[in-house]
Design an enzyme around this catalytic site. Structure first.
Site, PDB file in Angstrom:
ATOM      1  N   ALA A 144       1.050  -1.417   0.108  1.00  0.00           N
ATOM      2  CA  ALA A 144       0.026  -0.062   0.007  1.00  0.00           C
ATOM      3  C   ALA A 144       0.822   1.297  -0.086  1.00  0.00           C
ATOM      4  O   ALA A 144       2.086   1.334   0.566  1.00  0.00           O
ATOM      5  CB  ALA A 144      -1.009   0.089   1.240  1.00  0.00           C
ATOM      6  N   CYS A 145       0.296   2.285  -0.545  1.00  0.00           N
ATOM      7  CA  CYS A 145       0.969   3.458  -0.674  1.00  0.00           C
ATOM      8  C   CYS A 145       1.117   4.288   0.611  1.00  0.00           C
ATOM      9  O   CYS A 145       0.455   5.621   0.245  1.00  0.00           O
ATOM     10  CB  CYS A 145       0.557   4.199  -1.928  1.00  0.00           C
ATOM     11  SG  CYS A 145       1.193   3.350  -3.638  1.00  0.00           S
ATOM     12  N   PHE A 146       1.593   3.913   1.423  1.00  0.00           N
ATOM     13  CA  PHE A 146       1.569   4.955   2.736  1.00  0.00           C
ATOM     14  C   PHE A 146       2.795   4.256   3.671  1.00  0.00           C
ATOM     15  O   PHE A 146       3.029   3.117   3.466  1.00  0.00           O
ATOM     16  CB  PHE A 146       0.532   5.176   3.645  1.00  0.00           C
ATOM     17  CG  PHE A 146      -0.049   3.911   4.334  1.00  0.00           C
ATOM     18  CD1 PHE A 146       0.082   3.811   5.712  1.00  0.00           C
ATOM     19  CD2 PHE A 146      -1.028   2.909   3.912  1.00  0.00           C
ATOM     20  CE1 PHE A 146      -0.356   2.730   6.368  1.00  0.00           C
ATOM     21  CE2 PHE A 146      -1.499   2.073   4.391  1.00  0.00           C
ATOM     22  CZ  PHE A 146      -1.338   1.965   5.666  1.00  0.00           C
TER      23      PHE A 146
END
EC number: 4.1.1.20
Length: 457
Positions: free
Chosen positions: A365-367
């Protein structure tokens, strides 16, 4: 008994290792299937047998006992069916969970409906089917008054109470606090007297339910909650001058050991504690209902993800995998509360050995916080290896969180066969990208651009 538990833990770990290797060999894991959930069928069956045996050992012969699986823990029809065939019923808390239990073949007489927000329609359906219902509050009891008065029902009906005895170490899973949203708060002014009166005025109100909490709640507090419910049942029956409450639903909540392979505490330990502290509960005067979930399934599940890249940053190794917040939401957002054990496997699915180094196990995921584990000592994970998050059979990969529109992984059950072999059965198909689009309104792509408001005309 301790030796049996140790042997069972070793056997479970060995089955898991064989399952990971077989999943790679059979193509369930690989470049085109980078993350998968695995469920140990033998482990689930043994957990169900352990639960039943533990309470059978302390309960008077002939006592009606229903062990109802908390479907929310692993809401998968094949899991509910497997448990049903192992003698376990279903505890449901929504129309969706009830539908899953019915699809699994669980009969109404072995189903319990709990929820703090039941609608009239949900109550009406439950009563028509003959499903047991635990009302949560006075207003819900008013609804039941009207429904029971309008049509006969076979449903056993009860009331949930909150003994307000305090919290465990995790507030979110502690349900007997002073301000918990669940049940009638017994220590609030006038509440206990109202509960007693509610029972004496309703001959059809025959069950009493209390649930203290789950993960992070010690056995001593769980036992105290059960003792409070038993004492209230005795008080109600004395006031009514009859056997008004005939069944006590003690909920579930047995915590799971996430630090090692061992199953501690065990059902046997909990049952013996209750029999010692609340002996009257087991002398045959009361039927018994339990609602265990996590403790039946957590140890029986593993999510395995391929290492897509191995990199480093600031002197720390990072294994970038395909398992993160979408399958381990609790751990990613609250790692201190929900830590997971991680096992390392090589590209062939065999356990990795050798010197350990600190490394992060990152998700897709992009965090930046999408980590299954941070600074974990493991044999170095390389590109093409596999990282496995253990003890994830409940509240993890069965509860997909669609961050970044990541697709739901496939889930497979496994069981040993022959001399070291392993067979698999599909529990849930992997979600396709086309299905992601469909779930995200793909059929309504022009809905907003064609909408005309008064201001835009």
């Amino acid at each position: 008994m301790e030796h049996d538990m140790e042997r069972e833990a070793r056997e479970r770990a060995a089955r898991r290792d064989r399952a990971v290797r077989a999943a790679v060999e059979q193509g369930l894991l690989g470049p085109d299937a980078a993350v998968v959930g695995l469920l140990d069928v033998v482990g689930i069956q043994r957990a169900a047998a352990d639960l039943r045996a533990a309470f059978d050992a302390v309960t008077a012969p002939g006592t009606p006992v229903l062990h109802a699986f908390a479907v929310k823990a692993t809401p998968l029809v094949p899991v509910v069916r497997l448990l049903h065939e192992a003698g376990i019923g279903a505890e449901v808390a929504s129309p969706g969970e009830l539908a899953l239990a019915r699809a699994a073949g669980v009969p109404p007489a072995r189903t319990v409906l709990d929820s703090p927000a039941k609608t009239r329609a949900e109550l009406r359906e439950a009563l028509a089917l003959g499903i047991a219902v635990n009302a949560d509050n006075p207003q819900e009891l008013d609804r039941l008054d009207a429904l029971v008065g309008s049509a006969p029902t076979r449903s056993p009906l009860g009331l949930r109470v909150n003994p307000q005895i305090g919290a465990g170490t995790i507030g979110a899973t502690s349900t007997a606090t002073r301000t918990s949203k669940f049940g009638v708060a017994l220590r609030d002014e006038g509440a206990r007297a109202w509960v007693v009166r509610a029972y004496t005025e309703r001959p059809w109100l025959t069950r009493l339910h209390a649930h203290t909490g789950s993960q992070g709640v010690p056995l001593s507090l769980l036992g105290r909650g059960v003792a409070e419910a038993y004492a209230l049942a005795e008080e109600i029956n004395a006031a009514a001058g009859r056997r008004q409450v005939d069944t006590i639903d003690i909920g579930g909540g047995l915590p799971v050991n996430l630090a090692s392979e061992g199953t501690t505490p065990s059902y046997a330990q909990y049952a013996r504690l209750l029999a010692g502290e609340v002996p009257g509960l087991f002398d045959g005067r009361y039927g018994l209902v339990t609602e265990f979930g996590r403790s039946l399934l957590a140890k029986q599940g593993t999510v395995v993800a391929r290492v897509e890249y191995a990199k480093s940053a600031g002197g720390r190794r990072i294994a970038v995998t395909h398992a993160g917040v979408q399958v381990a939401t609790r751990t990613v957002y609250a790692p201190g509360t929900w830590p997971l054990r991680i096992a390392a496997y090589d590209a062939t699915g065999r356990p990795k050995t050798g010197p350990e180094v600190e490394q992060d196990i990152a998700g897709p995921a992009c965090f930046s916080g999408d980590l299954l584990a941070e600074g974990r000592a493991l044999p170095p994970l390389e590109q093409g290896d596999y990282a496995a998050a253990l003890d994830t059979g409940a509240y993890y990969f069965a509860h997909h969180y669609a961050y970044n529109s990541l697709a739901r992984p496939g889930i497979h059950g496994y069981a040993p066969v022959g001399d070291g072999g392993m067979v698999f059965a599909t529990v849930r198909e992997a979600q396709t990208v086309a299905e992601v689009v469909a779930e995200s309104g793909g059929a309504h792509a022009s809905a907003l651009t064609t909408l005309r408001t008064p201001a835009s005309r």
